[in-house]
Design an enzyme around this catalytic site. Structure first.
Site, short mmCIF file in Angstrom:
data_model
loop_
_atom_site.label_atom_id
_atom_site.label_comp_id
_atom_site.label_asym_id
_atom_site.label_seq_id
_atom_site.Cartn_x
_atom_site.Cartn_y
_atom_site.Cartn_z
N ARG A 55 6.32 -6.40 0.51
CA ARG A 55 6.99 -5.36 -0.28
C ARG A 55 7.59 -5.88 -1.60
O ARG A 55 8.10 -5.09 -2.39
CB ARG A 55 8.09 -4.71 0.57
CG ARG A 55 7.57 -4.07 1.85
CD ARG A 55 8.56 -3.09 2.45
NE ARG A 55 8.86 -2.03 1.50
CZ ARG A 55 9.84 -1.15 1.65
NH1 ARG A 55 10.61 -1.22 2.71
NH2 ARG A 55 10.05 -0.21 0.75
N CYS A 67 15.68 6.48 2.97
CA CYS A 67 14.67 5.53 2.44
C CYS A 67 13.74 6.15 1.42
O CYS A 67 13.12 5.44 0.64
CB CYS A 67 13.76 5.02 3.56
SG CYS A 67 14.51 4.86 5.12
N GLU A 84 13.80 3.57 -1.64
CA GLU A 84 15.22 3.18 -1.60
C GLU A 84 15.42 1.67 -1.54
O GLU A 84 16.42 1.14 -2.04
CB GLU A 84 15.89 3.80 -0.36
CG GLU A 84 17.29 3.28 -0.13
CD GLU A 84 17.99 3.88 1.06
OE1 GLU A 84 17.52 3.71 2.19
OE2 GLU A 84 19.01 4.53 0.85
N ASP A 85 14.46 0.98 -0.95
CA ASP A 85 14.65 -0.46 -0.73
C ASP A 85 14.53 -1.29 -2.01
O ASP A 85 14.85 -2.47 -2.01
CB ASP A 85 13.65 -0.95 0.33
CG ASP A 85 13.97 -0.36 1.69
OD1 ASP A 85 15.17 -0.29 2.02
OD2 ASP A 85 13.05 0.06 2.39
N HIS A 145 17.67 -1.59 9.27
CA HIS A 145 18.62 -1.72 8.17
C HIS A 145 20.00 -1.21 8.61
O HIS A 145 20.10 -0.43 9.55
CB HIS A 145 18.17 -0.86 6.99
CG HIS A 145 16.94 -1.34 6.30
ND1 HIS A 145 15.81 -0.58 6.14
CD2 HIS A 145 16.68 -2.53 5.69
CE1 HIS A 145 14.90 -1.26 5.46
NE2 HIS A 145 15.39 -2.46 5.19
N LEU A 204 4.53 -1.59 7.40
CA LEU A 204 5.24 -2.30 8.47
C LEU A 204 5.91 -1.31 9.41
O LEU A 204 6.44 -0.30 8.96
CB LEU A 204 6.32 -3.19 7.86
CG LEU A 204 5.87 -4.21 6.82
CD1 LEU A 204 7.07 -4.80 6.10
CD2 LEU A 204 5.05 -5.31 7.51
C1 CIR Z 1 9.55 -1.29 6.29
O1 CIR Z 1 9.46 -1.81 7.41
O2 CIR Z 1 9.95 -1.92 5.31
C2 CIR Z 1 9.18 0.17 6.14
N1 CIR Z 1 8.10 0.48 7.01
C3 CIR Z 1 10.35 1.07 6.42
C4 CIR Z 1 11.45 0.92 5.42
C5 CIR Z 1 12.57 1.87 5.66
N2 CIR Z 1 13.49 1.81 4.61
C6 CIR Z 1 14.79 2.08 4.71
O3 CIR Z 1 15.29 2.30 5.81
N3 CIR Z 1 15.53 2.06 3.62
#
Ligand code: CIR
Length: 256
Positions: free
Chosen positions: A85, A251, A65-66, A164, A18
């Site tokens: 995700r 992240c 990290e998410d 975020h 994404l």
């Molecule tokens: C997303 O859109 O979920 C990933 N492409 C990017 C996530 C970035 N994560 C974060 O800032 N902790």
């Protein structure tokens, strides 16, 4: 003090993840090199790495990290807000069970992305965003309270330029918060010393404080200089390929 970090190398289909930014597709080989340099920087800061295998099924899984919120007193497995995700969290409990007696989790219909959770010592700022909903944020606040931490919710749904909360906010140590202009006036930050990013360097808000160093995205020299002026030792890292996929320094790992 952090002693460990979970990391996950980008999968070969990383470019199918994404993104909301228009910076072109990431170059996989370059992303791998940048990820390797990032891992070396974590090790240089004294962290032992736990490496999860890359997962083609989840092109965003390098943004590990998410998938969890890890604190010194307890761990929470999240429920990421993007459907593609959700399955990424499956890899997390088997690792965390080695280090935490009990694992908590965010329950449906709650959603939380770890990128929305900013730890500032004993207090946590929790972003309510396009990924973290109010229900998830409240569940997390209750869990943090049960661990003995306070928290406040910050609604960033009106801000189109950050995905975020930590895309626009970082706690670097002492009373110092690095913030983008749009967040600087918030009452929740009363009592902190704000380092406000200049508008050309907002991406650098996602820096990462690790033991006695602060990792900063390369190319954002004003921010780096300001942190150094305040006494922080910085390490600049090129993460251009992750920026193309809406990611930043924090992240790419889960520190604990
Ligand atoms: C997303 O859109 O979920 C990933 N492409 C990017 C996530 C970035 N994560 C974060 O800032 N902790």
């Amino acid at each position: 003090m952090f002693t460990r970090a979970i990391v996950r190398q980008p999968s070969t289909n990383f470019a199918s993840g994404l993104t909301s930014v228009d910076l072109g597709p990431p170059v996989f080989e370059r992303a791998l090199r940048q990820h390797q340099a990032y891992c070396e920087a974590l090790e240089f800061c004294g962290l032992d790495l736990i490496r999860l295998p890359p997962a083609d099924k989840y092109p965003d899984s390098t943004f590990v990290e998410d998938t969890a919120v890890l604190t010194a007193r307890g761990a929470v497995v999240t429920r990421p807000g993007a459907k593609s995700r959700l399955g990424e969290t499956e890899a997390i409990p088997p690792v965390l069970r080695r280090y935490y007696d009990e694992l908590h989790s965010i329950r449906e219909p709650g959603t939380v992305d770890g990128g929305d959770v900013c730890e500032a010592g004993e207090h946590f700022f929790i972003g309510v965003s396009r990924r973290t909903n109010e229900e998830g944020a409240k569940q997390l606040a209750r869990l943090l309270d049960s661990f003995g931490y306070s928290s406040s919710l910050i609604d960033i749904r009106g801000l189109s330029n950050i995905l975020h909360l930590k895309s626009g906010l970082a706690y670097v140590g002492g009373k110092h918060l690095l913030v983008i202009e749009a967040l600087r006036g918030l009452k929740e930050f009363c009592g902190y010393d704000l380092i406000c990013l200049n508008s050309a360097e907002e991406y650098a808000a996602n820096c990462l404080s690790l033991n006695s160093r602060v990792l900063v995205a390369a190319g954002f020299n004003e921010t780096k200089k300001e942190l150094e002026r305040l006494g922080y030792q910085t390490i600049a890292l090129d993460i251009s390929e992750f920026q193309k996929m809406d990611g930043g320094l924090s992240c790419l790992s889960l520190r604990f």
